[in-house]
Scaffold this active site. Structure first.
Site, PDB file in Angstrom:
ATOM      1  N   ASP A  52       4.503  -9.706  54.559  1.00 52.75           N
ATOM      2  CA  ASP A  52       5.674  -9.917  53.390  1.00 52.75           C
ATOM      3  C   ASP A  52       6.179  -8.578  53.342  1.00 52.75           C
ATOM      4  O   ASP A  52       7.312  -8.508  52.455  1.00 52.75           O
ATOM      5  CB  ASP A  52       4.879 -10.468  51.965  1.00 52.75           C
ATOM      6  CG  ASP A  52       3.841  -9.535  51.663  1.00 52.75           C
ATOM      7  OD1 ASP A  52       3.375  -8.507  52.299  1.00 52.75           O
ATOM      8  OD2 ASP A  52       3.380  -9.853  50.586  1.00 52.75           O
ATOM      9  N   SER A  53       5.800  -7.577  54.197  1.00 55.73           N
ATOM     10  CA  SER A  53       6.578  -6.458  54.293  1.00 55.73           C
ATOM     11  C   SER A  53       7.946  -6.508  54.938  1.00 55.73           C
ATOM     12  O   SER A  53       8.812  -5.678  54.978  1.00 55.73           O
ATOM     13  CB  SER A  53       5.874  -5.346  55.231  1.00 55.73           C
ATOM     14  OG  SER A  53       5.508  -5.870  56.418  1.00 55.73           O
ATOM     15  N   ASP A  91       1.646 -13.927  55.929  1.00 56.62           N
ATOM     16  CA  ASP A  91       1.193 -13.627  54.305  1.00 56.62           C
ATOM     17  C   ASP A  91       1.683 -14.653  53.387  1.00 56.62           C
ATOM     18  O   ASP A  91       2.833 -15.152  53.525  1.00 56.62           O
ATOM     19  CB  ASP A  91       2.020 -12.313  53.858  1.00 56.62           C
ATOM     20  CG  ASP A  91       1.265 -10.998  54.043  1.00 56.62           C
ATOM     21  OD1 ASP A  91      -0.028 -11.184  54.134  1.00 56.62           O
ATOM     22  OD2 ASP A  91       1.832  -9.869  54.363  1.00 56.62           O
ATOM     23  N   LYS A 121      -2.809 -14.782  55.157  1.00 61.01           N
ATOM     24  CA  LYS A 121      -3.389 -13.792  54.572  1.00 61.01           C
ATOM     25  C   LYS A 121      -3.083 -13.737  52.965  1.00 61.01           C
ATOM     26  O   LYS A 121      -1.894 -14.083  52.692  1.00 61.01           O
ATOM     27  CB  LYS A 121      -3.062 -12.611  55.342  1.00 61.01           C
ATOM     28  CG  LYS A 121      -3.484 -11.219  54.597  1.00 61.01           C
ATOM     29  CD  LYS A 121      -3.302 -10.054  55.561  1.00 61.01           C
ATOM     30  CE  LYS A 121      -1.964  -9.340  55.445  1.00 61.01           C
ATOM     31  NZ  LYS A 121      -1.520  -9.100  54.145  1.00 61.01           N
ATOM     32  N   GLU A 123      -3.538 -11.415  49.536  1.00 63.74           N
ATOM     33  CA  GLU A 123      -4.136 -10.176  48.825  1.00 63.74           C
ATOM     34  C   GLU A 123      -5.216 -10.341  47.698  1.00 63.74           C
ATOM     35  O   GLU A 123      -4.567 -11.202  46.695  1.00 63.74           O
ATOM     36  CB  GLU A 123      -2.923  -9.432  48.533  1.00 63.74           C
ATOM     37  CG  GLU A 123      -2.120  -8.942  49.588  1.00 63.74           C
ATOM     38  CD  GLU A 123      -0.800  -8.135  48.980  1.00 63.74           C
ATOM     39  OE1 GLU A 123      -0.825  -7.683  47.856  1.00 63.74           O
ATOM     40  OE2 GLU A 123      -0.200  -7.586  49.753  1.00 63.74           O
ATOM     41  N   GLU A 190      -6.642  -1.607  53.288  1.00 61.08           N
ATOM     42  CA  GLU A 190      -5.381  -0.753  53.258  1.00 61.08           C
ATOM     43  C   GLU A 190      -5.247   0.519  52.141  1.00 61.08           C
ATOM     44  O   GLU A 190      -5.834   0.321  51.111  1.00 61.08           O
ATOM     45  CB  GLU A 190      -3.969  -1.590  52.461  1.00 61.08           C
ATOM     46  CG  GLU A 190      -2.733  -0.822  52.745  1.00 61.08           C
ATOM     47  CD  GLU A 190      -1.696  -1.641  52.533  1.00 61.08           C
ATOM     48  OE1 GLU A 190      -1.605  -2.923  52.583  1.00 61.08           O
ATOM     49  OE2 GLU A 190      -0.266  -1.137  52.298  1.00 61.08           O
TER      50      GLU A 190
HETATM   51  O1  KIV Z   1       2.917  -7.089  54.894  1.00 66.10           O
HETATM   52  C1  KIV Z   1       2.336  -6.444  55.638  1.00 66.10           C
HETATM   53  O2  KIV Z   1       2.980  -5.611  56.510  1.00 66.10           O
HETATM   54  C2  KIV Z   1       1.027  -5.886  55.399  1.00 66.10           C
HETATM   55  C3  KIV Z   1       0.383  -4.794  56.213  1.00 66.10           C
HETATM   56  C4  KIV Z   1       0.661  -3.903  55.525  1.00 66.10           C
HETATM   57  C5  KIV Z   1      -1.232  -5.051  56.343  1.00 66.10           C
HETATM   58  O3  KIV Z   1       0.156  -6.624  54.657  1.00 66.10           O
END
Ligand code: KIV
Length: 272
Positions: A52-53, A91, A121, A123, A190
């Site tokens: 989600d980055s 994510d 994934k 969080e 992280e």
């Molecule tokens: O969204 C992302 O890029 C991440 C990484 C920083 C692990 O969750």
């Protein structure tokens, strides 16, 4: 099936657990589009994270919170079309799983069905345990994410190193053990102290993939655009830049502008 496809042995969630058992480190990078994913996969990266980055890197938002489930599915579908070998993890974005386990499962199913991704994934620790269980029970592999969890940035207030205090460190270890117990196949840690990350990696059998968590874990993940230097304002200590594409691209593009203005481009050989 093309010969290219036959040459690749797909990375699976089982391969990752086997890699930890045999001591082979796991490489993981983000990708959000077809072209980049093709390069990352071809270079032999084991796991591609459609993170989600993308909210920061692709859309220019300050945080990861605004990206939507539909947008994540769009990015994930583009990545999936490029990948032959890597395991693709996507994510679940903020707001698509926090309210209840049924919503979490619906979101995970949409990602798997509409993008063709291999896993998701999420969080968080004990607060999302039931959601993780529900997704895993539906046959969807889940990667956990502990430590600095950017979707909770407004709770933390800063992006500084997490779990430096004993109580938070203790909770993190408990959460990692819980994630293993409910069936997660790996966990991203992280920005936590390297010593604590090692302790976590030593206390579970599933792979621990670190970002800013030191070298004594089972694998490493970085944001692709940071490690190839396309971004240049984000400079955390854990980031190793392998290229400086920001400068190289700026220079190439300025050269192109100059060539157009000076009538150097196109030349006689560059036209019909
Ligand atoms: O969204 C992302 O890029 C991440 C990484 C920083 C692990 O969750």
């Amino acid at each position: 099936m093309s010969t290219a496809k036959k040459e690749y042995k797909r990375v699976t969630v089982k391969s990752l657990v086997d890699m930890k058992a045999t001591g082979e480190k796991i490489s993981m990078l983000t990708a959000y589009d077809y072209t980049m994913a093709k390069i990352v996969d071809g270079a032999g990266v084991d796991v591609i994270l459609v993170g989600d980055s993308a909210s920061n890197v692709m859309a220019g938002h300050e945080t990861t919170l605004p990206i939507t489930l539909d947008q994540m599915i769009y990015h994930a579908s583009s990545v999936i079309r490029a990948v032959y070998r890597a395991l693709v993890v996507v994510d679940l974005p903020f707001g698509s799983y926090q309210s209840d386990p049924k919503e979490a499962l619906r979101s995970a199913i949409r990602i798997m069905k509409e993008s063709g991704a291999h896993s998701v994934k999420l969080e968080g620790g004990k607060e999302i345990k039931d959601s993780i269980k529900r997704i895993i029970n539906a046959g969807i592999p889940v990667m956990g994410h502990l430590g600095l969890t950017p979707q909770s940035i407004y709770k933390f207030g800063t992006y500084t190193v997490r779990a430096k205090e004993e109580q938070e460190a203790k909770q993190l270890i408990e959460d990692a053990k819980m994630l293993e117990k409910v069936g997660c196949f790996a966990i991203v840690l992280e920005k936590i102290p390297a010593k604590l990350a090692k302790q976590v990696a030593d206390s579970v059998r599933i792979p621990i993939i670190g970002i800013g968590a030191g070298g004594d874990v089972d694998g490493q993940v970085l944001v692709l655009h940071d490690m190839i230097g396309m971004t240049h304002e984000f400079n955390p200590r854990f980031l190793r830049r392998y290229l400086n594409l920001y400068e190289e691209m700026t220079s190439a593009i300025s050269q192109y502008v100059g060539d157009v203005k000076s009538l150097d481009f196109p030349n006689d050989n560059e036209q019909y």
